[in-house]
Enzyme design. Structure first.
Site, PDB file in Angstrom:
ATOM      1  N   ASN A 172      33.652   1.757 -14.874  1.00  0.00           N
ATOM      2  CA  ASN A 172      34.743   1.150 -15.631  1.00  0.00           C
ATOM      3  C   ASN A 172      34.245  -0.022 -16.468  1.00  0.00           C
ATOM      4  O   ASN A 172      34.645  -0.196 -17.612  1.00  0.00           O
ATOM      5  CB  ASN A 172      35.837   0.662 -14.678  1.00  0.00           C
ATOM      6  CG  ASN A 172      36.488   1.814 -13.931  1.00  0.00           C
ATOM      7  OD1 ASN A 172      36.567   2.920 -14.455  1.00  0.00           O
ATOM      8  ND2 ASN A 172      36.927   1.552 -12.713  1.00  0.00           N
ATOM      9  N   HIS A 221      33.436   3.908  -4.014  1.00  0.00           N
ATOM     10  CA  HIS A 221      34.628   4.046  -3.161  1.00  0.00           C
ATOM     11  C   HIS A 221      34.289   3.517  -1.767  1.00  0.00           C
ATOM     12  O   HIS A 221      34.306   4.262  -0.785  1.00  0.00           O
ATOM     13  CB  HIS A 221      35.128   5.494  -3.102  1.00  0.00           C
ATOM     14  CG  HIS A 221      35.749   5.909  -4.400  1.00  0.00           C
ATOM     15  ND1 HIS A 221      36.269   7.153  -4.612  1.00  0.00           N
ATOM     16  CD2 HIS A 221      35.937   5.219  -5.550  1.00  0.00           C
ATOM     17  CE1 HIS A 221      36.738   7.215  -5.856  1.00  0.00           C
ATOM     18  NE2 HIS A 221      36.545   6.049  -6.438  1.00  0.00           N
ATOM     19  N   TYR A 230      29.453   9.804  -8.798  1.00  0.00           N
ATOM     20  CA  TYR A 230      29.497   8.532  -9.522  1.00  0.00           C
ATOM     21  C   TYR A 230      28.113   8.048  -9.941  1.00  0.00           C
ATOM     22  O   TYR A 230      27.963   7.396 -10.970  1.00  0.00           O
ATOM     23  CB  TYR A 230      30.216   7.475  -8.688  1.00  0.00           C
ATOM     24  CG  TYR A 230      31.670   7.822  -8.477  1.00  0.00           C
ATOM     25  CD1 TYR A 230      32.609   7.565  -9.485  1.00  0.00           C
ATOM     26  CD2 TYR A 230      32.109   8.462  -7.325  1.00  0.00           C
ATOM     27  CE1 TYR A 230      33.935   7.922  -9.317  1.00  0.00           C
ATOM     28  CE2 TYR A 230      33.432   8.818  -7.143  1.00  0.00           C
ATOM     29  CZ  TYR A 230      34.342   8.550  -8.145  1.00  0.00           C
ATOM     30  OH  TYR A 230      35.650   8.910  -7.987  1.00  0.00           O
ATOM     31  N   ARG A 284      33.505  13.981  -2.869  1.00  0.00           N
ATOM     32  CA  ARG A 284      34.569  14.984  -2.772  1.00  0.00           C
ATOM     33  C   ARG A 284      34.371  16.123  -3.767  1.00  0.00           C
ATOM     34  O   ARG A 284      35.006  17.170  -3.677  1.00  0.00           O
ATOM     35  CB  ARG A 284      35.937  14.318  -2.975  1.00  0.00           C
ATOM     36  CG  ARG A 284      36.192  13.796  -4.360  1.00  0.00           C
ATOM     37  CD  ARG A 284      37.541  13.118  -4.492  1.00  0.00           C
ATOM     38  NE  ARG A 284      37.905  12.920  -5.879  1.00  0.00           N
ATOM     39  CZ  ARG A 284      37.465  11.910  -6.639  1.00  0.00           C
ATOM     40  NH1 ARG A 284      36.686  10.981  -6.125  1.00  0.00           N
ATOM     41  NH2 ARG A 284      37.826  11.823  -7.905  1.00  0.00           N
ATOM     42  N   GLU A 373      34.868  11.274   1.339  1.00  0.00           N
ATOM     43  CA  GLU A 373      36.300  11.109   1.099  1.00  0.00           C
ATOM     44  C   GLU A 373      37.000  12.426   0.744  1.00  0.00           C
ATOM     45  O   GLU A 373      36.384  13.383   0.300  1.00  0.00           O
ATOM     46  CB  GLU A 373      36.514  10.136  -0.060  1.00  0.00           C
ATOM     47  CG  GLU A 373      36.109  10.716  -1.410  1.00  0.00           C
ATOM     48  CD  GLU A 373      36.046   9.676  -2.513  1.00  0.00           C
ATOM     49  OE1 GLU A 373      36.230   8.475  -2.247  1.00  0.00           O
ATOM     50  OE2 GLU A 373      35.785  10.079  -3.661  1.00  0.00           O
ATOM     51  N   GLU A 407      33.118  28.034   7.182  1.00  0.00           N
ATOM     52  CA  GLU A 407      33.933  27.596   8.309  1.00  0.00           C
ATOM     53  C   GLU A 407      33.617  26.108   8.414  1.00  0.00           C
ATOM     54  O   GLU A 407      32.490  25.714   8.708  1.00  0.00           O
ATOM     55  CB  GLU A 407      33.524  28.344   9.591  1.00  0.00           C
ATOM     56  CG  GLU A 407      34.404  27.975  10.768  1.00  0.00           C
ATOM     57  CD  GLU A 407      33.953  28.653  12.065  1.00  0.00           C
ATOM     58  OE1 GLU A 407      33.058  29.509  12.037  1.00  0.00           O
ATOM     59  OE2 GLU A 407      34.509  28.279  13.118  1.00  0.00           O
ATOM     60  N   ASP A 409      34.301  23.601  10.366  1.00  0.00           N
ATOM     61  CA  ASP A 409      33.873  22.864  11.553  1.00  0.00           C
ATOM     62  C   ASP A 409      32.513  23.379  12.030  1.00  0.00           C
ATOM     63  O   ASP A 409      32.056  23.031  13.102  1.00  0.00           O
ATOM     64  CB  ASP A 409      34.929  22.888  12.666  1.00  0.00           C
ATOM     65  CG  ASP A 409      35.341  24.295  13.052  1.00  0.00           C
ATOM     66  OD1 ASP A 409      34.581  25.253  12.759  1.00  0.00           O
ATOM     67  OD2 ASP A 409      36.429  24.443  13.647  1.00  0.00           O
ATOM     68  N   ASP A 418      35.178  23.317  17.950  1.00  0.00           N
ATOM     69  CA  ASP A 418      35.333  24.594  17.246  1.00  0.00           C
ATOM     70  C   ASP A 418      36.822  24.943  17.180  1.00  0.00           C
ATOM     71  O   ASP A 418      37.367  25.584  18.079  1.00  0.00           O
ATOM     72  CB  ASP A 418      34.536  25.678  17.977  1.00  0.00           C
ATOM     73  CG  ASP A 418      34.468  26.961  17.160  1.00  0.00           C
ATOM     74  OD1 ASP A 418      35.080  27.007  16.068  1.00  0.00           O
ATOM     75  OD2 ASP A 418      33.812  27.913  17.614  1.00  0.00           O
ATOM     76  N   TYR A 419      37.479  24.500  16.107  1.00  0.00           N
ATOM     77  CA  TYR A 419      38.918  24.743  15.945  1.00  0.00           C
ATOM     78  C   TYR A 419      39.183  26.185  15.530  1.00  0.00           C
ATOM     79  O   TYR A 419      38.321  26.850  14.957  1.00  0.00           O
ATOM     80  CB  TYR A 419      39.474  23.810  14.867  1.00  0.00           C
ATOM     81  CG  TYR A 419      39.533  22.359  15.256  1.00  0.00           C
ATOM     82  CD1 TYR A 419      40.624  21.852  15.959  1.00  0.00           C
ATOM     83  CD2 TYR A 419      38.515  21.480  14.907  1.00  0.00           C
ATOM     84  CE1 TYR A 419      40.697  20.506  16.296  1.00  0.00           C
ATOM     85  CE2 TYR A 419      38.572  20.134  15.249  1.00  0.00           C
ATOM     86  CZ  TYR A 419      39.672  19.654  15.941  1.00  0.00           C
ATOM     87  OH  TYR A 419      39.735  18.323  16.271  1.00  0.00           O
TER      88      TYR A 419
HETATM   89 CA    CA Z   1      36.099  26.967  13.930  1.00  0.00          CA
END
Ligand code: CA
Length: 691
Positions: A172, A221, A230, A284, A373, A407, A409, A418-419
């Site tokens: 900026n 950030h 950036y 990100r 982020e 995947e 995770d 492990d979701y």
């Molecule tokens: Ca998983």
């Protein structure tokens, strides 16, 4: 080890204003800027748009369909008006003094209309940067053929006085300084030019709160790793301004150019393998398609590309930049002119390990830094990216555009739950890390990195030991009471060719010229098959179209409620199936992997690498080493009279520690004091020769 050789730069960074000025200098700068603005134009489409907009403009200088009262934060409609006027200005500049009279009078009406309306946005960026920049460009283009009445020009120049350049930071600050430079050229205001140039180059210092750091990493950030993203915007902006000013008394100072070149060559370019950058450098932006492809920084992308500008500003670097460019454009192999190097960035908790045959980088986070982020609806499920993710590249393309089918995770290198369904990140714009024992020791070629994981109800002690052909990855003290099973992912990359499993003799898995060895086995799982997803799953601004591809995924299952579990694997990133089959012994030996100490020895290199999580000793038949504080150390020339020690403090809190060492060649029984780097060098490696 990184020496504080740039300490002196800070004190000298203030731009001196005593240099001689001349009107010629303003002309040089002005013509370079104008040329730059003009080279953005593309032929056919431009002429069509110009015709259309010239027909559509009303007598009072406005276009129907633009909402001049809009105060929108993004896609702010009034900016369309300025972009159209800029088209007119480009055409008039091209036509010279004999330009189109009708177009000239339309331009004047359009600019008068702008001043009458004074459009504004709730987003300061539109008011302080976008509008004054566009007006500045228009005025620069119209200046040479005196299109505008001087009162109108003066009013427009006045309207450009926006933005607080002193308070603004990073990109900026540079953007505001740039429209100040336009204004200085238009008014031949030397004082304004001095101040604009001074501000424009101000971010090129080390030790910024955000921006460039003493270890030559780049944070934005908060203290968040942003080496590309950036950091790339910073590089392009600074080289752009430097190219405008070269050959004048405003030219970038050599000390600053050295810093800028160092960041480009020794940090930024080293995160690129072949054509593709490390997925951890983009913040990100990891959730944007094609982001890892760096073809757009090469001269093939035009005179405004990063490498074209960097070469123009410092021709001395043409050789090394050409080499990088040939790798990116795939004219040469990814290994071409790659020199072995190892860097641990103690300001950003990131490790870079380069060999001609591969790159193996690690992203971690501590209480000193910020997790990757999510923001602007981007990177929605990159929640576990900083928990020790490893970027393992041979060709470079291993992870290119894999993100929508990942995947999330099971990011390579990460230990976590492990979701069933990938987890959304909840805290926007980066969450502070919590761990305090995170860091790395390096001698410039080899190194050790440690990450004490404490996130999402999972704790573990993870470390990486880097050598020439092998990287040893150890984990221990893995604990969790979460309801999901806990896993450590070895890799999740595009599947390429067959997967070979070795069970007799060596225990390992081979895929895509990478060998994974498991000296202590463990509950290993792997898949090689179709995975699907969409970019919109990870970035709400992107396409909902289903994408799919074949993915190779390899992980340890530590099961439910693990208590003090551990893992060990060794990655050989450049090995053929036959070489692996021949059962050649590994160069490295895992000495210990406990909650107190993790250590690896490489006999060929006569090198020992140790993570001491607490004060204590490591005693082996050939040697013994004792420390009175936790630390990460590397000893070279282990079996000689002159071993060399490299050491760092991952807490970045200690001032000194004591060490003793004995072997068949040497016996230092008393604890030897070692002072640790302080101030801006906290966390950096210190070296010491025994004897
Ligand atoms: Ca998983």
């Amino acid at each position: 080890m990184r020496l504080p050789i740039f300490y002196s730069v800070l004190a000298m960074s203030f731009f001196t204003v005593s240099k001689a000025h001349s009107q010629d200098e303003f002309q040089v700068i002005e013509s370079k800027i104008t040329r730059y603005i003009k080279s953005d134009v593309e032929g056919n489409q431009f002429n069509q748009d110009l015709k259309k907009n010239s027909l559509a403009i009303q007598n009072d200088g406005r276009w129907l369909g633009i909402d001049y009262s809009s105060r929108a934060e993004t896609n702010w409609a009034p900016l369309i008006h300025l972009n159209r006027v800029k088209q007119f200005a480009l055409a008039l500049n091209d036509a010279g003094a004999a330009g189109d009279k009708k177009l000239a009078s339309q331009t004047i009406s359009a600019l008068r209309y702008w001043l009458q309306q004074r459009p504004g946005s709730v987003n300061w960026f539109q008011n302080d940067i976008a509008s004054p920049t566009a007006i500045g460009e228009i005025l620069m283009l119209l200046k040479s053929n005196h299109t505008l009445p001087s009162t109108l020009q003066d009013s427009l120049i006045n309207s450009m006085k926006q933005g607080d350049v002193v308070r603004a930071a990073g990109a900026n600050k540079l953007d505001i300084a740039i429209h100040m430079m336009y204004r200085a050229c238009l008014t031949r205001d030397k004082v304004l030019m001095d101040s604009a140039v001074n501000q424009a180059f101000m971010p090129i210092t080390l030790g910024n709160r955000q921006g460039l750091q003493y270890d030559y990493s780049y944070l934005q950030h908060g203290p968040q790793l942003q080496i590309a993203s950036y950091g790339q915007v910073f590089l392009i902006g600074e080289y752009k301004v430097a190219s405008w000013l070269s050959g004048t008394s405003y030219a970038i100072q050599s000390e600053k150019l050295k810093i800028l070149d160092h960041y480009l060559i020794n940090t930024f370019l080293k995160t690129i393998r072949g054509r593709y950058i490390d997925f951890n450098t983009e913040g990100r932006g990891i959730s944007r398609n094609d982001i890892l492809d760096k073809t757009n920084i090469t001269t093939k992308a035009g005179a405004h590309s990063l490498l074209a500008l960097a070469k123009e500003v410092n021709p001395k670097n043409v050789g090394v930049l050409d080499e990088a460019e040939q790798r990116i454009l795939q004219i040469q192999a990814p290994s071409f002119a790659v020199k072995p190097s190892h860097t641990h960035f103690y300001k950003s908790d990131y490790t870079l390990h380069n060999r001609p045959a591969y790159s193996f980088n690690v992203r971690t986070v501590s209480r000193r830094t910020v997790r990757t982020e999510f923001g602007n609806k981007e990177n929605l499920i990159g929640k576990f990216l900083p928990d020790g993710s490893t970027n393992i590249q041979r060709t470079g393309a291993e992870y290119f555009n894999i993100m929508p089918v990942w995947e999330w995770d099971k990011i390579p290198g990460v230990t976590g739950r492990d979701y069933k369904v990938d987890q959304r990140t909840t805290i926007e714009w980066g969450e502070r890390g919590v761990g305090s024992f995170i860091g790395g020791t390096s001698d410039g070629l080899y190194g050790t990195t440690v990450y004490q994981l404490d996130y999402d109800e999972v704790t573990a002690k993870k470390a990486w030991f880097f050598f020439d052909d092998e990287i040893v990855c150890l984990g221990t003290d893995i604990n969790s009471l979460a309801k999901e099973a806990i896993t450590t992912t070895v890799n999740q990359a595009w599947a390429k060719g067959p997967v070979k499993v070795f069970e007799n003799g060596i225990k390992g898995i081979w895929q895509d010229s990478i060998g994974y060895y498991f000296p202590n086995q463990g509950d290993l799982k792997w898949t090689s098959g179709k995975q699907s997803g969409s970019w919109s799953l990870i970035n709400a601004n992107r396409s909902k179209k289903v994408v799919q591809g074949k993915v190779f995924k390899l992980w340890f299952n530590h099961g439910h409620d693990p208590v003090n579990q551990s893992y060990a694997y060794i990655v050989k990133p450049s090995i053929s199936e036959n070489e692996m089959k021949s059962n050649k012994a590994l160069n490295t030996k895992i000495l210990v992997n406990t909650p107190a100490v993790q250590a690896v020895e490489n006999e060929d290199l006569q090198m020992l690498q140790v993570v001491f999580y607490e004060a204590g000793s490591l005693t082996k038949p050939n040697f013994s080493v004792t420390v009175d504080q936790p630390c990460v150390l590397l000893i070279k020339a282990l079996k000689s009279k002159n071993p060399v020690l490299y050491l760092s403090d991952p807490t970045q809190k200690l001032t000194d520690l004591h060490i003793s060492f004995s072997s068949a060649f040497l016996d230092i029984k008393e604890l030897f004091p070692i002072s640790l780097p302080q101030g801006d060098q906290k966390g950096a490696t210190v070296s010491f020769q025994f004897n």
